[in-house]
Design an enzyme around this catalytic site. Sequence first.
Site, short mmCIF file in Angstrom:
data_model
loop_
_atom_site.label_atom_id
_atom_site.label_comp_id
_atom_site.label_asym_id
_atom_site.label_seq_id
_atom_site.Cartn_x
_atom_site.Cartn_y
_atom_site.Cartn_z
N SER A 6 0.86 -1.20 0.00
CA SER A 6 0.00 0.00 0.00
C SER A 6 0.89 1.23 0.00
CB SER A 6 -0.87 0.01 1.26
OG SER A 6 -1.50 1.26 1.41
N TYR A 66 -0.81 -0.60 10.62
CA TYR A 66 -1.04 -0.87 9.19
C TYR A 66 0.17 -0.43 8.36
CZ TYR A 66 -3.49 -0.98 4.69
OH TYR A 66 -3.87 -1.25 3.39
N1 LIG Z 1 -8.92 -0.46 0.07
C1 LIG Z 1 -7.84 0.28 -0.02
O1 LIG Z 1 -7.91 1.53 -0.11
C2 LIG Z 1 -6.47 -0.34 -0.04
C3 LIG Z 1 -5.39 0.47 -0.37
C4 LIG Z 1 -4.11 -0.08 -0.41
C5 LIG Z 1 -3.95 -1.43 -0.12
N2 LIG Z 1 -5.03 -2.20 0.21
C6 LIG Z 1 -4.80 -3.60 0.50
O2 LIG Z 1 -5.54 -4.39 -0.40
C7 LIG Z 1 -5.88 -5.63 0.20
C8 LIG Z 1 -7.38 -5.86 0.07
O3 LIG Z 1 -8.02 -4.81 0.74
P1 LIG Z 1 -9.57 -4.49 0.58
O4 LIG Z 1 -9.67 -3.03 0.72
O5 LIG Z 1 -10.13 -5.17 -0.60
O6 LIG Z 1 -10.10 -5.14 1.94
P2 LIG Z 1 -11.44 -5.93 2.32
O7 LIG Z 1 -12.57 -5.47 1.47
O8 LIG Z 1 -11.56 -5.86 3.79
O9 LIG Z 1 -11.08 -7.43 1.87
C9 LIG Z 1 -10.07 -8.13 2.53
C10 LIG Z 1 -10.10 -9.58 2.09
O10 LIG Z 1 -9.03 -10.26 2.78
C11 LIG Z 1 -9.57 -11.42 3.44
N3 LIG Z 1 -8.82 -11.73 4.65
C12 LIG Z 1 -8.57 -10.93 5.72
N4 LIG Z 1 -7.92 -11.62 6.66
C13 LIG Z 1 -7.72 -12.88 6.19
C14 LIG Z 1 -7.13 -14.06 6.70
N5 LIG Z 1 -6.57 -14.09 7.92
N6 LIG Z 1 -7.12 -15.16 5.93
C15 LIG Z 1 -7.68 -15.15 4.69
N7 LIG Z 1 -8.26 -14.08 4.15
C16 LIG Z 1 -8.29 -12.96 4.89
C17 LIG Z 1 -11.03 -11.03 3.73
O11 LIG Z 1 -11.87 -12.16 3.90
P3 LIG Z 1 -12.24 -12.82 5.33
O12 LIG Z 1 -12.38 -11.71 6.33
O13 LIG Z 1 -13.50 -13.56 5.04
O14 LIG Z 1 -11.11 -13.74 5.64
C18 LIG Z 1 -11.39 -10.28 2.45
O15 LIG Z 1 -11.77 -11.21 1.44
C19 LIG Z 1 -5.38 -5.54 1.65
O16 LIG Z 1 -4.12 -6.16 1.75
C20 LIG Z 1 -5.26 -4.05 1.86
O17 LIG Z 1 -4.31 -3.73 2.87
C21 LIG Z 1 -6.28 -1.69 0.25
#
Ligand SMILES: NC(=O)c1ccc[n+]([C@@H]2O[C@H](COP(=O)([O-])OP(=O)(O)OC[C@H]3O[C@@H](n4cnc5c(N)ncnc54)[C@H](OP(=O)(O)O)[C@@H]3O)[C@@H](O)[C@H]2O)c1
Length: 267
Positions: free
Chosen positions: A151, A164
């Site tokens: 990120s 984070y």
């Molecule tokens: N959204 C943003 O602005 C942003 C920006 C930069 C980077 N990111 C990164 O992008 C990635 C996805 O983020 P998102 O925004 O799409 O988040 P999200 O909507 O909360 O989705 C996260 C996903 O990860 C899974 N997950 C979490 N903990 C887990 C575990 N212990 N084992 C297996 N699966 C797990 C969740 O499913 P379960 O809870 O069902 O396991 C869910 O499917 C993350 O790494 C985040 O840090 C996001």
Amino acid sequence: MGTMKNNSSSSKLPWKRTWITGAGRGIGAALAHGLCWAGVDVYASARSEDQLQRLKSDLSDAPGRIHPCPLDICDIEQVERLASDWDNTNLWPDLVVLNAGTHDPFPAADFTAFRTMQLIETNVGGTLNCLEPVLRHFMQQNHGHIAVMASVAGYRGLPTAAAYGASKAALINLCEALHLDLKGTNVKLQMICPGFVRTPLTDKNEFKMPALMEPEDAAERILEGLSSNRFEITFPKRFVYWLKLLRLLPYNWYFGLVAKATGTGKG
Ligand SMILES: NC(=O)c1ccc[n+]([C@@H]2O[C@H](COP(=O)([O-])OP(=O)(O)OC[C@H]3O[C@@H](n4cnc5c(N)ncnc54)[C@H](OP(=O)(O)O)[C@@H]3O)[C@@H](O)[C@H]2O)c1
């Protein structure tokens, strides 16, 4: 969730099978849509099996297939079991996107080692658990493509993001080191550094997020980046450009500007 049915940029993708962790919702689910509509099969992992089943039924008309592989990335035995299934069937993915992660914003007043370690265990420990069998297999066959979700929050410290930001900074450094180590092999490793994307993860943020993107747009940028030879896949461009400039500033300037922009902390 919108689809990427008519996305021409993803119509000729070089992969047969991918593994996406965190595919149940957010960016991972959007990426699964993009890949499936381009005819790529997806092993979709997350802990919530119902979200993976929903993804599968949402994509039942797509040319690529969703194979739900529910697991907790923090449990290395579950991850190793999935890898040995692929060994047995000889159906390893050729692209792996280690996307699963979590966010837990808190100010210094609420800091605890436990809370911080829990987040680091998922974002860093969980990613390492998945990376081990994948890297081992890809190195053995001298072929494969890995993308790690970091990120822009890992570039420098930001208010309420001590845990984070530290987890994502660790992943950035890990990717830089592995990218260097893998030079001369046919194993490709890329790092994804998005800005703000509207997902359940960022719904936790209580501030106005600049340059907020929809997950479908983020997935499109990621697919385009994965098809390139760039090490870092980062977007949206203008926002990231400013963040990269901030990265170069001395601390007193950096802290002053961030405090002013976010209305937090001391300049
Ligand atoms: N959204 C943003 O602005 C942003 C920006 C930069 C980077 N990111 C990164 O992008 C990635 C996805 O983020 P998102 O925004 O799409 O988040 P999200 O909507 O909360 O989705 C996260 C996903 O990860 C899974 N997950 C979490 N903990 C887990 C575990 N212990 N084992 C297996 N699966 C797990 C969740 O499913 P379960 O809870 O069902 O396991 C869910 O499917 C993350 O790494 C985040 O840090 C996001």
